[in-house]
Scaffold this motif. Structure first.
Motif, PDB file in Angstrom:
ATOM      1  N   ASP A  10       0.810  -1.222   0.000  1.00  0.00           N
ATOM      2  CA  ASP A  10       0.000   0.000   0.000  1.00  0.00           C
ATOM      3  C   ASP A  10       0.845   1.275   0.000  1.00  0.00           C
ATOM      4  N   VAL A  11       1.925   1.266   0.755  1.00  0.00           N
ATOM      5  CA  VAL A  11       2.761   2.472   0.846  1.00  0.00           C
ATOM      6  C   VAL A  11       3.357   2.806  -0.512  1.00  0.00           C
ATOM      7  N   GLU A  12       3.929   1.801  -1.192  1.00  0.00           N
ATOM      8  CA  GLU A  12       4.515   2.045  -2.503  1.00  0.00           C
ATOM      9  C   GLU A  12       3.457   2.372  -3.547  1.00  0.00           C
ATOM     10  N   LEU A  16       3.511   5.647  -5.821  1.00  0.00           N
ATOM     11  CA  LEU A  16       3.393   5.614  -7.278  1.00  0.00           C
ATOM     12  C   LEU A  16       2.368   6.631  -7.763  1.00  0.00           C
ATOM     13  N   VAL A  17       1.259   6.729  -7.084  1.00  0.00           N
ATOM     14  CA  VAL A  17       0.228   7.702  -7.467  1.00  0.00           C
ATOM     15  C   VAL A  17       0.810   9.123  -7.453  1.00  0.00           C
ATOM     16  N   GLU A  18       1.581   9.450  -6.424  1.00  0.00           N
ATOM     17  CA  GLU A  18       2.182  10.782  -6.330  1.00  0.00           C
ATOM     18  C   GLU A  18       3.228  10.999  -7.414  1.00  0.00           C
ATOM     19  N   VAL A  19       4.033   9.966  -7.685  1.00  0.00           N
ATOM     20  CA  VAL A  19       5.060  10.078  -8.729  1.00  0.00           C
ATOM     21  C   VAL A  19       4.401  10.268 -10.088  1.00  0.00           C
TER      22      VAL A  19
END
Length: 53
Positions: A10-12, A16-19
């Motif tokens: 979940d953290v990654e 990914l969404v932010e990146v």
């Protein structure tokens, strides 16, 4: 054609969404991976042999 499944914690996944918001390359993960594979392949002895033939 080969299918690759990626499981992200979940953290990654949130990272990914932010990146993806700031880096367009990460919006197309398939294209990004194919590009990286091609770049790395071009560094291999097999690719060098092909380009000299």
């Amino acid at each position: 054609m080969k299918t690759i499944t990626i499981r992200l914690p979940d953290v990654e996944a949130a990272m990914l969404v932010e990146v993806q918001k700031v880096n367009k390359a990460y919006r197309d993960l398939q294209g990004l991976l194919v590009s990286q594979i091609q770049q790395e392949y071009s560094k291999t002895p097999a690719a060098r042999a092909k380009s000299q033939a």
